[in-house]
Design an enzyme around this catalytic site. Structure first.
Site, short mmCIF file in Angstrom:
data_model
loop_
_atom_site.label_atom_id
_atom_site.label_comp_id
_atom_site.label_asym_id
_atom_site.label_seq_id
_atom_site.Cartn_x
_atom_site.Cartn_y
_atom_site.Cartn_z
N HIS A 1 0.94 -1.36 -0.22
CA HIS A 1 0.19 0.03 -0.01
C HIS A 1 0.64 1.39 0.16
CE1 HIS A 1 -3.85 -2.03 0.58
NE2 HIS A 1 -3.01 -2.95 1.23
N ASN B 1 -10.47 -2.95 2.03
CA ASN B 1 -9.98 -3.00 0.52
C ASN B 1 -11.32 -2.49 -0.18
OD1 ASN B 1 -7.38 -3.45 0.60
ND2 ASN B 1 -7.58 -5.81 0.87
N TYR C 1 0.02 -4.71 11.71
CA TYR C 1 -0.04 -3.43 11.48
C TYR C 1 0.53 -2.46 12.50
CZ TYR C 1 -2.88 -3.96 7.24
OH TYR C 1 -3.26 -4.56 6.01
#
Ligand code: NDP
Length: 490
Positions: A55, A128, A338
């Site tokens: 990303h 997404n 993350y």
């Protein structure tokens, strides 16, 4: 001029010369004591922070989320407490596999990461534009992403790696079908849907849990590039989607999405014919209808890209009370990965960066660390429990226990459908796609698979065609024909 601001060093010292280095004589050499020169060069050398591994190419906008329907029977989240409640949001859109300078129209899923600044802390829905993903176990994630990046020797994108992985992992089929449909090349970020994708939970004020999926549906309508159109735009304007978002918002044409949930009770989940926590599968909307709950509007482009977009840090681990996790293995992997990535990119205090800061006051006993730029909790106690600060861990935030018993384990063992990787992509191909969409999907697949070469070519193509065959016989035979491949299903 009298009122002009003075040019200063980072430590605030005004200085006289910004363009000429301090030299011995007009032609040099340059003096070591020109600290302004050092500071300018040294800071410039350090302007880049690590690019996101996935990303990397993205754009973002601020906006507002508004609750439009009452879903308090499912969640006690304060945000959803009353129809009309609003909270600020930040959304970052992105491609997945490409580097920071890659083209916006690459065939790739699109990231649709949302940060809701609620009065009960930040809720990140790190979604997404597709309801499913390629894999269902986080242990495969690094391997999978490597196949979407560059070949270690040639440094080129490599269809061999790409299709080798897919053909060896039939669970990818559902996402492959969506990726190679024209939804794999959205016209721009405004014209696509967003999905939380994972199964999450909601907990109400009676401490009852339901499983939920989140669907964010575009009000601009779905609009895609065909494969050839996307290829053309890649050359013409690689920043097409970024430009589209900036121009629309700056012109006051604010993009909007409806915010919907699907709900599955814990009882139903036990009997559902597929694993409801499998990220490669959807919940059919006929059985689990969308329930509209809110509206998302984007209405402000950040005034500084690096400050707000490059440093934005989303984490599925961030859920506000009333919203929770599930057994989804990919979600559980992301809960770890993350925040780990953000600590690496931005440091352990990444949540103090303005775009990541919650609206409410943070109370905890974390102290110090690189780039601690708030008041570091001043002179307050740095340990718990203590007799001084009157901070408690409130039991009202407790979630109901998640039942894990042998029946559930038996049920997983028994359920053959958990390895059914073909029914849902087959439904998509036969029941959802128009004839034109089917044709485009097949062309897109054939074009991409034509790049497979070398000694393993036939083996990889044959294995992948067998997966297509299990998905839909016509699909497989048309792809084989397009590749001029003599395919005999196993
Ligand atoms: P429905 O007919 O109720 O819904 C079909 C869904 O497919 C719609 O949400 C539609 O989105 C979406 N869609 C249309 N074309 C494509 C495409 N090329 N790629 C991805 N999505 C597309 O069917 P079911 O719920 O029974 O599901 C049937 C199949 O539809 C599934 O197997 C799955 O592949 C796909 N799908 C299902 C979703 C779900 O959550 N149930 C979500 C998205 C796709 P839109 O309304 O925006 O046009």
């Amino acid at each position: 001029m009298k009122d002009k601001k003075k040019l200063t060093t980072a430590s605030g010292i005004p200085y006289a010369k910004n363009e000429d280095s301090m030299t011995v004589g007009p032609r040099g050499p340059v003096l070591l004591q020109d600290v302004v020169l050092h500071e300018k060069m040294a800071h410039f050398n350090r302007e880049r922070i690590p690019e996101r591994v996935v990303h990397a190419k993205g754009t973002g906008a601020f906006g507002t989320f508004r609750v439009t329907r009452n879903i308090t029977k499912y969640t006690r989240a304060k945000l959803f407490g009353k129809v009309g409640n609003e909270c600020p949001v930040f959304v970052r859109f992105s491609t997945v596999g490409g580097e920071k300078g890659s083209a916006d129209t690459e065939r790739d899923p699109r990231g649709f990461a949302m940060k809701f600044y609620t009065e009960d802390g930040n809720w990140d829905l790190v979604g997404n534009n597709t309801p499913v993903f390629f894999i269902k176990d986080p242990k495969k994630f690094g391997d999978f992403i490597h196949t979407q990046k560059r070949n270690p020797k040639t440094n080129l994108k490599d269809p061999n790696m790409f299709w080798d992985f897919f053909s060896l992992n039939p669970e990818t089929m559902h996402q492959v079908m969506i990726l190679f449909s024209d939804r794999g090349t959205p016209y721009s970020y405004r014209y696509m849907n967003g999905f939380g994708s994972h199964t999450f939970s909601m907990i109400n004020d009676k401490n009852e849990r339901v499983w939920v999926k989140f669907h964010v549906k575009t009000k601009q309508s779905i609009k895609n590039f065909t494969g050839p159109e996307a290829d053309e735009m890649r050359g013409k304007n690689p920043d097409w989607a970024q430009e589209d978002l900036v121009k629309a918002i700056e012109a006051g044409d604010f993009p909007r999405w409806t915010f919907n949930i699907q709900v599955m009770t814990e009882e139903k989940a036990k009997k559902f014919r597929w694993n409801p926590f499998d990220l490669t599968k959807v919940w059919p909307q006929g059985e689990f209808p969308l329930i509209e709950a809110g509206e998302l509007e984007l209405n402000k482009i950040p005034e500084n890209y690096f400050r707000d977009v490059e440093q934005a840090a989303f984490a599925p681990a961030h859920v506000a009370d009333g919203i929770g996790y599930s057994f989804d293995k990919m979600l559980q992997g992301r809960l770890l990965s993350y925040p780990d990535a953000h600590r690496h990119r931005l440091g352990p205090n990444y949540e103090q960066i303005p775009v990541n800061r919650p609206l409410n006051k943070v109370h905890n006993y974390q102290r110090d660390g690189f780039m601690r730029v708030d008041d570091n909790s001043g002179d307050k106690p740095n340990y718990y429990p203590n007799s001084f600060d009157n901070i408690e861990a409130d039991q009202k935030y407790k979630e109901p226990p998640m039942e894990l018993d042998s029946n559930i384990a038996d049920w997983y063992d028994r359920n053959q459908n958990d390895d059914d990787h073909f029914t849902q992509p087959g439904d998509l191909f036969r029941k959802v796609m128009t004839k034109k969409e089917q044709d485009n999907t097949i062309n897109n697949i054939v074009n991409h698979m034509s790049g497979i070469e070398g000694e393993k070519r036939d083996e990889i193509i044959n294995r992948q065609l067998n997966h297509f065959h299990k998905t839909d016989k016509e699909l497989a035979s048309r792809v084989a024909k397009g590749l001029n491949f003599d395919f005999k299903p196993e």
